[in-house]
Write an enzyme that holds these catalytic residues in place. Structure first.
Site, PDB file in Angstrom:
ATOM      1  N   GLY A  12      14.011  14.398  -0.550  1.00 49.69           N
ATOM      2  CA  GLY A  12      13.772  13.750   0.731  1.00 49.69           C
ATOM      3  C   GLY A  12      12.770  14.444   1.632  1.00 49.69           C
ATOM      4  N   ARG A  66      22.039  -4.462 -14.056  1.00 51.78           N
ATOM      5  CA  ARG A  66      21.012  -4.250 -13.033  1.00 51.78           C
ATOM      6  C   ARG A  66      21.048  -5.333 -11.953  1.00 51.78           C
ATOM      7  NH1 ARG A  66      17.469   0.249 -12.106  1.00 51.78           N
ATOM      8  NH2 ARG A  66      18.253   1.672 -13.697  1.00 51.78           N
ATOM      9  N   ASN A 108       5.343   1.758   0.013  1.00 52.87           N
ATOM     10  CA  ASN A 108       5.604   2.831  -0.934  1.00 52.87           C
ATOM     11  C   ASN A 108       4.546   3.919  -0.762  1.00 52.87           C
ATOM     12  OD1 ASN A 108       6.775   4.069  -3.379  1.00 52.87           O
ATOM     13  ND2 ASN A 108       4.846   3.502  -4.355  1.00 52.87           N
ATOM     14  N   HIS A 110       2.586   6.738  -2.921  1.00 51.62           N
ATOM     15  CA  HIS A 110       2.303   7.118  -4.312  1.00 51.62           C
ATOM     16  C   HIS A 110       1.374   8.329  -4.308  1.00 51.62           C
ATOM     17  CE1 HIS A 110       1.929   6.587  -8.631  1.00 51.62           C
ATOM     18  NE2 HIS A 110       0.634   6.827  -8.488  1.00 51.62           N
ATOM     19  N   ASP A 151       2.743  -0.532  -8.313  1.00 46.02           N
ATOM     20  CA  ASP A 151       1.654   0.118  -7.575  1.00 46.02           C
ATOM     21  C   ASP A 151       0.444  -0.813  -7.408  1.00 46.02           C
ATOM     22  OD1 ASP A 151       3.209   2.458  -7.490  1.00 46.02           O
ATOM     23  OD2 ASP A 151       2.376   3.174  -9.384  1.00 46.02           O
ATOM     24  N   ALA A 180      -1.385  15.238   2.317  1.00 43.93           N
ATOM     25  CA  ALA A 180      -1.589  13.795   2.319  1.00 43.93           C
ATOM     26  C   ALA A 180      -0.309  13.005   2.586  1.00 43.93           C
ATOM     27  CB  ALA A 180      -2.213  13.352   0.990  1.00 43.93           C
ATOM     28  N   GLU A 181       0.679  13.138   1.718  1.00 42.01           N
ATOM     29  CA  GLU A 181       1.873  12.283   1.820  1.00 42.01           C
ATOM     30  C   GLU A 181       2.560  12.397   3.172  1.00 42.01           C
ATOM     31  OE1 GLU A 181       4.644  12.230  -1.532  1.00 42.01           O
ATOM     32  OE2 GLU A 181       3.135  13.235  -2.753  1.00 42.01           O
TER      33      GLU A 181
END
Length: 209
Positions: A12, A66, A108, A110, A151, A180-181
């Site tokens: 996290g 699922r 998201n 990536h 993606d 970056a993230e």
């Protein structure tokens, strides 16, 4: 006030970056209303609990199939009346039923410059292993909207990161997160929370201050 749900599978660190950005005012008009993990041992759940944010584990292993897992996950998201769902290292494919329930409301992060090193099989350290194996000089991270592909959704923000001689996948992973993230994911949330992001003809338009 944008109600944000964060989905995460591991430690996290991106969740922490979001929480810190909310606290510091880098993210405005938004609050984290829910944290969900598919992993009961995820440290992200403890991070959320320490901030008194509702945290829940919904593991596919506890369902017969699922589809039942997907239904339970969607029900939890809807129960908290979320406006935005953030995948912050969530290692579970998001099914069409959830994408369709939140059109252009799932993002998201990536760890590469999409379209490089993305798609099926490129997650976690595998991304950085691929970068080093290919010998590229620049990598980075991408925040994008989630569609029914892997993606493939419209790109919101990207940030480049230098690949250095002697990098290991672990060292490069850390640099991409730090440089970056942890910067562009909070920024993307703030843009969305302040109505500065729109999708037109499959591409993202952003209004930066």
């Amino acid at each position: 006030m944008l109600r944000v749900g964060v989905l995460v599978s591991g430690g996290g660190t991106n969740l922490q970056a979001i929480m810190d950005a909310v606290d510091s005012g880098k993210i405005t008009n938004a609050e984290i209303s829910l944290v969900v993990s598919n992993n009961p041992g995820a440290y992200a759940l403890k991070r959320a609990e320490s901030r008194e944010i509702p945290a829940k584990c919904i593991s596919p292993k506890t369902f017969e199939n699922r589809e039942e897992f997907h239904k339970a996950l969607l029900q939890e998201l809807q129960k908290h009346r979320l406006d935005l769902v953030v995948l912050a290292g969530f290692l579970v494919a998001i099914p069409p039923m959830i994408v369709e329930a939140y059109p252009n409301r799932i993002i998201n992060i990536h760890p590469s410059l999409i379209p490089s090193f993305c798609g099926v099989g490129f997650y976690g350290l595998h991304v950085h292993e691929g970068v080093l194996a290919r010998g590229v000089k620049v990598t980075g991270a991408t925040v994008h909207f989630v569609d029914t592909g892997t993606d493939t959704g419209p790109i919101i923000l990207q940030k480049a990161v230098e690949v250095r001689q002697g990098d290991t996948p672990e060292v490069l992973q850390r640099r991409v997160m730090e440089e970056a993230e942890w910067k562009i994911l909070p920024k993307a949330i703030d843009l969305i929370a302040n109505d500065k992001v729109s999708v037109q003809n499959g591409k993202v338009c952003t209004e930066n201050e």
